[in-house]
Design an enzyme around this catalytic site. Structure first.
Site, PDB file in Angstrom:
ATOM      1  CG  HIS A 160      35.836  47.971  42.561  1.00 15.27           C
ATOM      2  ND1 HIS A 160      36.513  46.993  43.256  1.00 15.27           N
ATOM      3  CD2 HIS A 160      36.139  47.769  41.247  1.00 15.27           C
ATOM      4  CE1 HIS A 160      37.185  46.221  42.394  1.00 15.27           C
ATOM      5  NE2 HIS A 160      36.980  46.682  41.175  1.00 15.27           N
ATOM      6  CD  GLN A 189      42.454  42.910  36.769  1.00 16.44           C
ATOM      7  OE1 GLN A 189      42.213  42.144  37.691  1.00 16.44           O
ATOM      8  NE2 GLN A 189      41.749  43.994  36.554  1.00 16.44           N
ATOM      9  CB  THR A 215      33.878  44.935  42.408  1.00 16.71           C
ATOM     10  OG1 THR A 215      34.669  44.152  41.521  1.00 16.71           O
ATOM     11  CG2 THR A 215      34.049  44.443  43.826  1.00 16.71           C
TER      12      THR A 215
HETATM   13 MN    MN Z   1      34.663  42.585  37.686  1.00 16.50          MN
END
Ligand code: MN
Length: 444
Positions: free
Chosen positions: A146, A251, A370
């Site tokens: 990730h 973000q 994640t």
């Molecule tokens: Mn997260």
């Protein structure tokens, strides 16, 4: 620490038929704890097949003795924090005696059965609540797959941060906006750069989910007294699914010190806490470190953690858009991944978190990050699946997605599986995106 006992016996069956169905997430070997509403009051219960064993209602019937009775009393406030604060032997005694009451051949079967309308409400009939008061929430970043993909999407020369293999990276999340599965997810408004590079404020673009597992801290530690890795397991009470909803447009523009408004608008968790004890049969060796990886510093290295720190848990994510639901199409699986892809164990996360003396409290929540794996089907958020919007995801309804749209529902699920043991599930973590609310006059 990971010894099996009679509650893990794969031969054990319940006299409640639904607990023996091959596809139930809640067989007698699981016995996860949760909180639900009954006549407007918070009750603590244990999921068993299609029922809940109501521990709050059971207070009146002298079914539990010794440490189990003490554990039961700790639940009087209608949440799990006081039980989490006790040594594991108390919740273990409660699990042992409850398993005994629900097992085939239990001497208490006729009594519990006669009281079933009080003690065993149907799971489908109740509304679930958050299982604990969550004082603090920290989300880690422990999948290198990730992390590496995101680094590449952002054009970083070194997509993996320098510290990634030396310590478990994390950010401090927002505990107040954690909600139980089923709660609506309102699209946040926020500041982001639009496609032309202009700075805008309005409903967030690039809404995403993140498929994660989280752990509730049990017994805490005093300020300035770190938890050693060899003791960390004793402080990990139990696990649930976590959807770390992310407004990636916000973000990616705001993030300098770490995620802020792109994450803090809401996170969802599944309602059932699968205990560390229930997961003992599913312990495994964690991911092997590569030959060029830095050696573990002593405070992150422990022989038991290196042999049993991992968990055999498969995780999946499904999308069910408004159109798919209207056309009676099934929820569409978009991710299948596994906890073995995490570079750090939960025990290492806790030991690192407290290593500077930071005090952890019962009911604190730590997310895994994640849970993406190396293969395309194991990409555990839309940003990865679509390569940051370059390759849209096609849904069974013919729709295309580069981000979540209003009306999209995301369903997370997890199963602990190992040959020779009865699989146990976590139940679903569900959330549907609702249109943003706010003063549109302020949107620019
Ligand atoms: Mn997260």
């Amino acid at each position: 620490m990971f010894e099996l006992n009679a509650t893990h016996d794969p031969q054990r069956r319940s006299w409640l038929p639904s607990a023996n169905a091959s596809d139930t997430p809640f067989p007698i070997q699981n016995l996860p704890l949760g909180v639900f509403l009954r006549q407007g009051q918070r009750h603590v219960g244990v999921a068993i097949g299609q029922h809940i064993f109501d521990l709050t209602a059971a207070q009146h019937f002298h079914l539990f003795t010794g440490d189990a009775a003490t554990a039961l009393k700790s639940l009087a406030s209608g949440q799990l924090n006081a039980l989490m604060a006790l040594p594991e032997s108390f919740s273990s005694a409660l699990r042992e005696q409850l398993s005994g009451h629900l097992a085939v051949g239990a001497s208490s079967q006729s009594m519990v059965s006669a009281l079933s309308s009080t003690l065993l409400p149907e799971l489908s009939q109740v509304e679930m609540c958050l299982p604990a008061s969550i004082g603090d929430y920290t989300d880690f970043l422990t999948s290198e797959y990730h992390t590496e993909r995101h680094g590449r999407f952002k054009g970083l020369k070194d997509p993996l941060p320098a510290a990634f293999k030396s310590l478990p990276i994390a950010y401090h999340g927002r505990a107040s906006s954690i909600r139980v599965s089923g709660s609506p997810v309102v699209r946040p408004r926020g500041q982001f750069k639009d496609a032309a590079g202009a700075t805008k404020f309005g409903p967030a673009q690039m809404m995403d989910f993140e498929l994660e597992l989280a752990v509730f801290v049990g017994q805490g530690n005093a300020l300035s007294e770190p938890i050693a890795l060899k003791d960390a397991q004793k402080h990990l009470f139990g696990y649930c699914l976590l959807n770390d909803w992310s407004a990636k447009s916000i973000q990616w523009w705001e993030q300098v010190l770490g995620p802020f408004l792109g994450k803090s608008f809401m996170s969802s968790i599944s309602p059932w806490v699968v205990s560390s004890e229930a997961l003992r049969p599913f312990r495994s060796k964690p991911q092997a470190r590569g030959p060029k990886d830095p050696a573990l510093l002593p405070y992150l290295s422990d022989p038991l953690d290196q042999s049993h720190g991992g968990l055999e848990i498969e995780v999946q994510a499904f999308i069910h858009s408004e159109k798919q639901r209207a056309e009676h199409l099934q929820a569409q699986r978009i991710t299948t991944s596994h906890l073995k892809h995490l570079y750090w164990t939960f025990a290492q996360m806790l030991a690192h978190h407290s290593s500077n003396g930071c005090n952890m409290n019962p009911g604190d929540l730590m997310g895994s990050g994640t849970i993406s794996g190396p293969t395309d089907d194991a990409r555990a958020c839309i940003t990865e699946i679509t390569e940051a919007g370059k390759k849209p995801l096609t849904l069974s309804s013919g729709e295309r997605r580069t981000a979540l749209e209003d009306g999209d529902q995301i369903i997370l699920s997890a199963w602990a599986k190992k040959a020779g043991h009865v699989s146990i599930g976590f139940g679903d973590c569900v959330g549907t995106i609702h249109p943003s609310v706010g003063d549109t006059a302020l949107d620019v």
